[in-house]
Each structure stands twice: as structure tokens, then as C-alpha cells.
Design an enzyme around this catalytic site. Structure first.
Site, PDB file in Angstrom:
ATOM      1  N   LYS A 213       0.855  -1.182   0.000  1.00 14.21           N
ATOM      2  CA  LYS A 213       0.000   0.000   0.000  1.00 14.21           C
ATOM      3  C   LYS A 213       0.893   1.234   0.000  1.00 14.21           C
ATOM      4  O   LYS A 213       1.730   1.405   0.890  1.00 14.21           O
ATOM      5  CB  LYS A 213      -0.908  -0.004   1.235  1.00 14.21           C
ATOM      6  CG  LYS A 213      -1.721   1.277   1.342  1.00 14.21           C
ATOM      7  CD  LYS A 213      -2.781   1.182   2.402  1.00 14.21           C
ATOM      8  CE  LYS A 213      -3.528   2.496   2.546  1.00 14.21           C
ATOM      9  NZ  LYS A 213      -4.587   2.414   3.541  1.00 14.21           N
ATOM     10  N   LYS A 267      -2.263  -1.455  -3.827  1.00 14.68           N
ATOM     11  CA  LYS A 267      -3.111  -0.272  -3.761  1.00 14.68           C
ATOM     12  C   LYS A 267      -2.275   0.982  -3.827  1.00 14.68           C
ATOM     13  O   LYS A 267      -1.267   1.033  -3.120  1.00 14.68           O
ATOM     14  CB  LYS A 267      -3.887  -0.337  -2.438  1.00 14.68           C
ATOM     15  CG  LYS A 267      -4.747   0.840  -2.133  1.00 14.68           C
ATOM     16  CD  LYS A 267      -5.306   0.660  -0.752  1.00 14.68           C
ATOM     17  CE  LYS A 267      -6.119   1.874  -0.359  1.00 14.68           C
ATOM     18  NZ  LYS A 267      -6.522   1.815   1.009  1.00 14.68           N
TER      19      LYS A 267
HETATM   20  C1  PBG Z   1      -7.507   3.374   5.659  1.00 15.32           C
HETATM   21  C2  PBG Z   1      -7.796   3.208   4.214  1.00 15.32           C
HETATM   22  C3  PBG Z   1      -7.612   4.147   3.190  1.00 15.32           C
HETATM   23  C4  PBG Z   1      -8.169   3.581   2.039  1.00 15.32           C
HETATM   24  C5  PBG Z   1      -8.626   2.298   2.380  1.00 15.32           C
HETATM   25  N1  PBG Z   1      -8.368   2.073   3.725  1.00 15.32           N
HETATM   26  C6  PBG Z   1      -7.114   5.545   3.207  1.00 15.32           C
HETATM   27  C7  PBG Z   1      -5.762   5.836   3.679  1.00 15.32           C
HETATM   28  O1  PBG Z   1      -4.913   4.975   3.862  1.00 15.32           O
HETATM   29  O2  PBG Z   1      -5.519   7.028   3.907  1.00 15.32           O
HETATM   30  C8  PBG Z   1      -8.261   4.265   0.723  1.00 15.32           C
HETATM   31  C9  PBG Z   1      -9.306   3.746  -0.217  1.00 15.32           C
HETATM   32  C10 PBG Z   1      -9.637   4.661  -1.345  1.00 15.32           C
HETATM   33  O3  PBG Z   1      -9.012   5.715  -1.552  1.00 15.32           O
HETATM   34  O4  PBG Z   1     -10.582   4.322  -2.080  1.00 15.32           O
HETATM   35  N2  PBG Z   1      -6.379   2.856   6.181  1.00 15.32           N
END
Ligand code: PBG
Length: 346
Positions: A213, A267
Site C-alpha cells: 500500500k 493499492k
Molecule cells: C484506511 C484506508 C484508506 C483507504 C482504504 N483504507 C485511506 C488511507 O490509507 O488514507 C483508501 C481507499 C480509497 O481511496 O478508495 N487505512
């Protein structure tokens, strides 16, 4: 030699190239294209992320995500029912935490009666055959918007955070979650959650780790949806990955698999297809990808201006994930894609 010269002269007269291989032959008809297609998108590949809020009869549009709404549980059931009817195998749950329940330690995350657990229980009782994916991270619950606990000097604490994540994961497992999806990027959380699940007889609860991520600017609209963006102090670069790196993603995936992850996630999606491809080729494990909120916002904005054809662009981006090697795709377009797939089958 004379015969060859004559044949060449004949082709030249007809202005034809002398080609034995013409790749266009396999593209000449729709039926041929169907036969030689290497990848195909199916409704079986789709996971729909959903936002739930407290209250009744509440439907709140999210400005930066046209077509996506925060829904109270009574309305959420109809929305999820549509996904189930279309054959979507699973939904990913993102509850909105009211501001007065947010604290520096994110304690609400582990409350067995928090909105997440109530959403899980409601959907499980309505749709026992539907897979439920639960986000594990503290950012919806912390007053500072970080995924972990913050020390006075601003350092995000790792091991202390993992303890809270384990409690959060157990609360969701007790409520009936099927797949836990830790999206926090703390070190060692997959192993700690696996051990705690097994100790509590939750052997079949799966873990899909957000293994790779990235610290991405594409999460902006999601933070609007959960009202976490305005709270966030600083950025997430000491725990989410640097967009400059590829090898590091492979190390993250290797660690999460050793610690017991059943599936891994990459992601964001579209700008990171190289990572999806390398992860799938290296590990040959179930590899999920998240077409995140900013990607959705970008496509919808262009489509709203008629700069892009919405339906075509949705299907092309999802197919590209399959080509890169993704097994499943989290996308806010899951329902529209499932409808288009149904139409195509006619
Ligand atoms: C939280 C999380 C996030 C997303 C999914 N879980 C945001 C972040 O890490 O700031 C993002 C999903 C999206 O942008 O559609 N940990």
C-alpha cells in the site's frame, strides 16, 4: 528466380505486401476476437466497497465520488441487495465514525458494538452467502486521522498500534467478518492478528493484507467520505510505501505471506499495474488490487464532461487489472460493471 521476381512484380502491381503473417486476421471478426481473448473480466472478480453511517434513512452523497453515498444500515441493505442480486461475491465495509467518538487512541475501533460490528451483523443476517471484508486500521477512529497511535513527538508507534489492531480484528471476527483486511501498514500485524484469531477459534477467518500500500495522493476522496482528511496531521509516509519503490513491495508481500496472509493487495490500482504484475508473477498467490477513490473520481470527472465514455473506460480499466494478473478487484464501479457484464452476456 524468374518465377519469384514475377510473383513480386505481380504483388507490386496490385500494391500488396508479401506477408505470411498478418496479425489482423485474428482480429477480423467479433467471434475470432472472442476465441483468442486472453483475459476476461467476470462479476466473480469484483468486490464493492461501501460506506455506512449511523441513524435511519440517511443517504449522504460524497461530492468527490459521484454516484457513491454513505448509507444508514436500513438503506445499505437495499444497496448491498442489488450487489448480491447481480452476483458480486463480496463487499468491503467502511463505517463512518462520528467525530465525538474519535479519540487519540482510536479505542472505538475495538468496541464490539461500534458501527463496523453492527454493519457486519446486519449484513451477515440478511445475506449469509455474501463475503464481508473488514478494514483493519485506526484512521477512521483516531482524532488525528493516522492509522496508528501517535507519540508526542509525532512518531507513529508500531508495536503499540499492533496491539490495538489485534483487538479491532477480534471484535470484527466475533461479529462475523469473513476477511480481515489490514490497511494500516504497521510491521508484524499480520502474524499478530493470525495468532490471536487462531487462539480464539477463528481459524477460517481469512486475512487479505494490504501488503503493498503506497503513500498515495489518490486516497483524497476516500478521506472526504470518512471525514478523516481534514483531521490528518502530516502525511502517512513513515508507514505507507514510497511510490518510487518496487522491490520493497515484494519484501512486504513476502513478509505478510510468511506471517499468514491468505491474499495480498496492491493499492492504488491503475498507476501500480507493474506492482500487481510483479507480485503475481513472483508469488503466485491470490492477488487483489484496489481501484481507489481518486481513480474513480478521475474517471467520473472526465466522463461527466463527456471527455471519456464512462462505460467503456470502466470496463477497460478493470480488464487491465486482469491482464496485469489481479484475481479480484475492489472498485466503486462494481455495480455498474456487473450490470454491463450482464448486458454483454445478453
Ligand atoms: C484506511 C484506508 C484508506 C483507504 C482504504 N483504507 C485511506 C488511507 O490509507 O488514507 C483508501 C481507499 C480509497 O481511496 O478508495 N487505512
Amino acid at each position: 528466380a524468374a518465377a519469384i521476381d514475377a510473383a513480386a512484380a505481380d504483388l507490386a502491381a496490385k500494391r500488396q505486401l508479401s506477408l505470411r503473417m498478418r496479425p489482423r486476421r485474428n482480429r477480423a471478426d467479433a467471434w475470432t476476437r472472442r476465441l483468442v481473448a486472453e483475459n476476461r473480466l467476470s462479476t466473480d472478480d469484483l468486490i464493492l466497497p461501501i460506506f455506512s453511517v449511523d441513524g435511519e434513512n440517511r443517504r449522504e452523497p460524497i461530492a468527490s465520488m459521484p454516484g457513491v453515498e454513505r448509507l444508514s444500515l436500513d438503506l445499505l441493505v437495499a444497496h448491498v441487495g442489488e450487489a448480491v442480486e447481480l452476483g458480486i461475491p463480496a463487499v468491503a465495509l467502511f463505517p463512518v465514525t462520528p467525530i465525538d467518538l474519535k479519540t487519540p487512541d482510536g479505542a472505538e475501533a475495538a468496541n464490539p458494538d461500534n458501527l463496523m460490528c453492527r454493519t457486519i451483523r446486519t449484513l451477515k443476517s440478511q445475506f449469509p452467502e455474501l463475503g464481508l471484508v473488514g478494514d483493519v486500521a485506526l484512521d477512521p477512529y483516531t482524532s488525528h486521522g493516522h492509522d496508528g497511535l501517535v507519540r508526542e513527538d509525532g512518531v507513529i508507534l508500531n508495536d503499540e498500534t499492533v496491539e490495538v489492531l489485534v483487538a479491532q480484528a477480534l471484535a470484527q471476527a466475533d461479529a462475523g467478518i469473513d476477511i480481515l483486511a489490514p490497511s494500516d501498514m504497521m510491521d508484524g500485524r499480520i502474524g499478530a492478528i493470525r495468532d490471536a484469531l487462531d487462539a480464539r477459534d477463528h481459524q477460517l477467518v481469512r486475512i487479505c493484507s494490504y501488503a503493498a500500500k503506497y503513500a498515495s495522493a489518490f486516497y483524497g476522496p476516500f478521506r472526504d467520505a470518512l471525514n478523516t482528511g481534514g483531521l490528518l496531521k502530516g502525511d502517512k509516509r513513515t508507514y505507507q510505501m514510497d511510490p518510487a519503490n518496487t522491490d520493497e513491495a515484494l519484501r512486504e508481500v513476502a513478509l505478510d505471506l510468511q506471517e499468514g496472509a491468505d491474499m495480498v493487495m496492491v493499492k492504488p490500482g491503475m498507476p501500480y499495474l507493474d506492482i500487481v504484475s510483479r507480485v503475481k508473477q513472483t508469488f503466485a498467490v491470490p492477488t487483489f488490487v484496489y481501484q481507489v477513490s481518486g481513480e474513480y473520481a478521475m474517471l467520473k470527472a472526465a466522463a461527466a464532461n463527456s471527455w471519456l465514455d464512462n462505460d467503456k473506460i470502466v470496463m477497460e480499466t478493470l480488464l487491465a487489472f486482469k491482464r496485469a494478473g489481479a484475481d479480484a478487484i475492489l472498485t466503486y464501479s462494481a455495480i455498474e460493471a456487473a450490470k454491463l457484464l450482464r448486458q454483454m452476456r445478453g
